[in-house]
Design a protein around this motif. Structure first.
Motif, mmCIF file in Angstrom:
data_model
loop_
_atom_site.group_PDB
_atom_site.id
_atom_site.type_symbol
_atom_site.label_atom_id
_atom_site.label_comp_id
_atom_site.label_asym_id
_atom_site.label_seq_id
_atom_site.Cartn_x
_atom_site.Cartn_y
_atom_site.Cartn_z
ATOM 1 N N LYS A 103 0.843 -1.204 0.000
ATOM 2 C CA LYS A 103 0.000 0.000 0.000
ATOM 3 C C LYS A 103 0.874 1.249 0.000
ATOM 4 O O LYS A 103 0.529 2.264 -0.622
ATOM 5 N N LYS A 143 -3.668 0.604 7.735
ATOM 6 C CA LYS A 143 -3.518 -0.490 6.771
ATOM 7 C C LYS A 143 -2.171 -1.185 6.924
ATOM 8 O O LYS A 143 -1.135 -0.513 6.917
ATOM 9 N N VAL A 155 -10.766 0.405 9.358
ATOM 10 C CA VAL A 155 -11.354 1.740 9.333
ATOM 11 C C VAL A 155 -11.686 2.061 10.793
ATOM 12 O O VAL A 155 -12.510 1.395 11.406
ATOM 13 N N GLU A 184 -3.993 6.348 6.659
ATOM 14 C CA GLU A 184 -4.559 7.099 5.551
ATOM 15 C C GLU A 184 -5.757 7.918 6.014
ATOM 16 O O GLU A 184 -6.517 7.479 6.883
ATOM 17 N N GLU A 185 -5.883 9.068 5.409
ATOM 18 C CA GLU A 185 -7.052 9.921 5.647
ATOM 19 C C GLU A 185 -8.329 9.131 5.357
ATOM 20 O O GLU A 185 -8.400 8.399 4.364
ATOM 21 N N TYR A 186 -9.320 9.283 6.208
ATOM 22 C CA TYR A 186 -10.616 8.625 5.998
ATOM 23 C C TYR A 186 -11.383 9.413 4.935
ATOM 24 O O TYR A 186 -11.621 10.620 5.080
ATOM 25 N N LEU A 187 -11.751 8.717 3.863
ATOM 26 C CA LEU A 187 -12.442 9.381 2.746
ATOM 27 C C LEU A 187 -13.939 9.068 2.830
ATOM 28 O O LEU A 187 -14.317 7.911 2.995
ATOM 29 N N GLU A 191 -18.365 4.674 -2.668
ATOM 30 C CA GLU A 191 -17.235 3.806 -2.997
ATOM 31 C C GLU A 191 -17.568 3.002 -4.247
ATOM 32 O O GLU A 191 -18.616 2.375 -4.318
ATOM 33 N N LYS A 213 -19.635 -6.003 0.055
ATOM 34 C CA LYS A 213 -18.590 -6.586 0.904
ATOM 35 C C LYS A 213 -19.125 -7.176 2.215
ATOM 36 O O LYS A 213 -18.571 -8.135 2.730
ATOM 37 N N MET A 272 -13.094 6.378 -4.267
ATOM 38 C CA MET A 272 -14.158 7.081 -3.557
ATOM 39 C C MET A 272 -14.545 8.290 -4.402
ATOM 40 O O MET A 272 -13.685 9.092 -4.788
HETATM 41 P P1 AMP Z 1 -9.576 -3.162 1.326
HETATM 42 O O1 AMP Z 1 -9.433 -4.340 2.242
HETATM 43 O O2 AMP Z 1 -8.301 -2.484 1.016
HETATM 44 O O3 AMP Z 1 -10.478 -3.460 0.169
HETATM 45 O O4 AMP Z 1 -10.381 -2.082 2.158
HETATM 46 C C1 AMP Z 1 -11.540 -2.451 2.803
HETATM 47 C C2 AMP Z 1 -12.480 -1.322 2.818
HETATM 48 O O5 AMP Z 1 -11.972 -0.272 3.628
HETATM 49 C C3 AMP Z 1 -12.730 -0.663 1.486
HETATM 50 O O6 AMP Z 1 -13.648 -1.379 0.723
HETATM 51 C C4 AMP Z 1 -13.226 0.705 1.915
HETATM 52 O O7 AMP Z 1 -14.618 0.637 2.208
HETATM 53 C C5 AMP Z 1 -12.499 0.967 3.192
HETATM 54 N N1 AMP Z 1 -11.422 1.934 3.020
HETATM 55 C C6 AMP Z 1 -10.149 1.704 2.624
HETATM 56 N N2 AMP Z 1 -9.452 2.857 2.574
HETATM 57 C C7 AMP Z 1 -10.294 3.842 2.957
HETATM 58 C C8 AMP Z 1 -10.164 5.259 3.123
HETATM 59 N N3 AMP Z 1 -9.000 5.891 2.932
HETATM 60 N N4 AMP Z 1 -11.254 5.931 3.520
HETATM 61 C C9 AMP Z 1 -12.430 5.317 3.772
HETATM 62 N N5 AMP Z 1 -12.607 3.984 3.635
HETATM 63 C C10 AMP Z 1 -11.554 3.256 3.233
#
Ligand code: AMP
Length: 427
Positions: A103, A143, A155, A184-187, A191, A213, A272
């Motif tokens: 990442k 992460k 999250v 990481e900043e929460y966005l 999605e 999911k 996002m």
């Molecule tokens: P991933 O396992 O990387 O697919 O991430 C799982 C979930 O975390 C994603 O499907 C997003 O809903 C959420 N997520 C990941 N990064 C962010 C972010 N920077 N801001 C908000 N939600 C996030």
């Protein structure tokens, strides 16, 4: 052509189904495959982590192309090893697979090439990571840097949860994947998943798809690998597609090329949609599972020339055509998934279910024993359907689900709900 497909899930069953339909194919093998894939391809008991064994199989059987389904062999460099042995393979090199395998790598690429993404920090020790989240505050996202089977993302709505996640990751909760941590900043926004095919020079968008999911209806319960998907999604308009291509996908392809590590294969971006435009929050370097299943149902073109064009740098004037009809897939999982579940229960009624109009059933975690199909994993079946609308595809898929006799399994009953609601409103 003789083609070897690597993998054993529903994604690979859908790929096998689509590849087998190509008039270019003489012989299709799948390693290791599953009970459903065995209908489309000859399954071979190869350990795909053993690259020398895969190369040896290709040489002995004159395989012309290897198609890699999952991320683990890509991150382990199977495409590089095959290339060194003179065997063409679809998918990114080990260096290019870093877009999913690290990442921090992706965040650094975004910074270098101006690709919109959230603010972030990269850390190799807990003290610095804790100081950073305390300074930034919550909500935030923690992460594990490496591959963690989709589980390495937390999250965190509160500072406390972020601190806990950081401590756990540096304590080894995700093994080597967590020796580096990205914060990481929460966005906030909508999605979406975005898929593109790249040949190292350029990229073309694939059809849009949306997965679900969470394990239970109304998007409740823990995250899973994906409980269903549909395509197209009403949220990726032509304008949004063009913006994501211009701001995210093409700069990534150009950046990877400029660094001397061109990306060939499927780029799957987690994006996002925010008021100030789309922002990337993660990359995967292969088809999504179960999004692949609906994309294969909607792909009108032969897939094999597209895979070859990606390998050979020939996508510039390539055109992929899609059926207009939506497709939807419902994942049937073993009770207990995504936690503990039992294997070995018998599944009946599949042939009857497959007779429902527009239905195609792909198998994920199954094995065949004494003439019966047995559950052999968490996500077990993908009951897919096409229809004139998402609502019709949804009705057909659930009609087929209801013909399957498998008391030890379960599924969500609301796959596609956002699109169905929108259709009802006439959108
Ligand atoms: P991933 O396992 O990387 O697919 O991430 C799982 C979930 O975390 C994603 O499907 C997003 O809903 C959420 N997520 C990941 N990064 C962010 C972010 N920077 N801001 C908000 N939600 C996030």
């Amino acid at each position: 052509m003789n083609i070897l497909l690597l993998g054993s899930g529903g994604r690979e069953h859908a790929l096998a189904w689509k590849i087998a339909a190509s008039p270019l194919v003489t012989k299709l093998w799948c390693a290791p495959g599953n009970a459903g894939i065995a209908r489309e391809a000859e399954c071979v008991a190869l350990d795909i982590a053993d690259h020398a064994a895969v190369i040896d199989f290709c040489r002995r059987n004159a395989a012309d192309l290897v198609v890699v389904g999952p991320e683990t062999p890509l991150a382990a460099g199977i495409v590089d090893d095959l290339a060194r042995a003179g065997i063409k393979a679809f998918g990114p090199s080990k260096q290019a697979a870093q877009l999913e395998a690290s990442k921090g790598f992706t965040k650094a690429l975004c910074s270098e090439f101006g690709i919109p993404t959230g603010a972030y920090g990269r850390f190799t020790n807990a003290a610095d990571a804790l100081a950073y989240v305390r300074a930034k505050g919550a909500p935030t996202v923690v992460k594990a840097d490496g591959l963690a089977a989709g589980k390495g993302v937390v999250v965190a709505p509160t500072l406390r949860e972020a601190e806990d996640a950081i401590t756990k990751m540096f304590d080894g909760a995700f093994g080597a994947a967590g020796t580096e941590v990205v914060i990481e900043e929460y966005l906030t926004g909508r999605e979406i998943s975005f898929f593109a095919l790249s040949d190292g020079e350029t990229a073309i968008p694939l059809a849009s798809a949306q997965d679900h999911k969470r394990v239970f209806d109304h998007d409740e319960g823990p995250n899973t690998g994906g409980m269903g998907a549909y395509s197209p999604t009403p949220f990726v308009t032509d304008e949004i597609q063009a913006e994501i291509m211009a701001k995210i996908i093409l700069p990534t392809v150009k950046g990877m090329k400029a660094r001397g590590t061109p990306f060939r294969g499927v780029l799957y971006a987690g994006v996002m949609l925010m008021p100030d435009g789309p922002k990337l929050f993660e990359y995967n370097v292969r088809f999504g599972d179960p999004e692949c299943q609906v994309l294969m149902l909607r792909m009108m073109s032969d897939i094999v020339p597209a895979l070859l064009a990606s390998c050979d740098g020939q996508l510039k004037n390539f055109d992929l055509r899609w059926f207009d009809e939506p497709a939807l897939t419902v994942v049937m999982a073993a009770k207990g998934y995504p936690g503990d579940y039992a294997k070995g229960s018998r599944i009946e009624g599949l042939d009857d279910a497959a007779k429902v109009e527009g239905v195609e059933i792909f198998q994920a975690g199954t094995i065949s024993k004494d003439g019966h199909i047995l559950a052999n994993g968490g996500r077990v079946l993908n009951v897919c359907a096409t229809g004139k609308t998402v609502a019709e595809a949804q009705r057909r898929a659930y009609r087929a689900v209801d013909r399957i006799r498998w008391p030890e399994g379960f599924c969500r009953r609301d796959i596609g709900w956002q699109a169905v609601e929108r259709e009802k409103r006439g959108g």
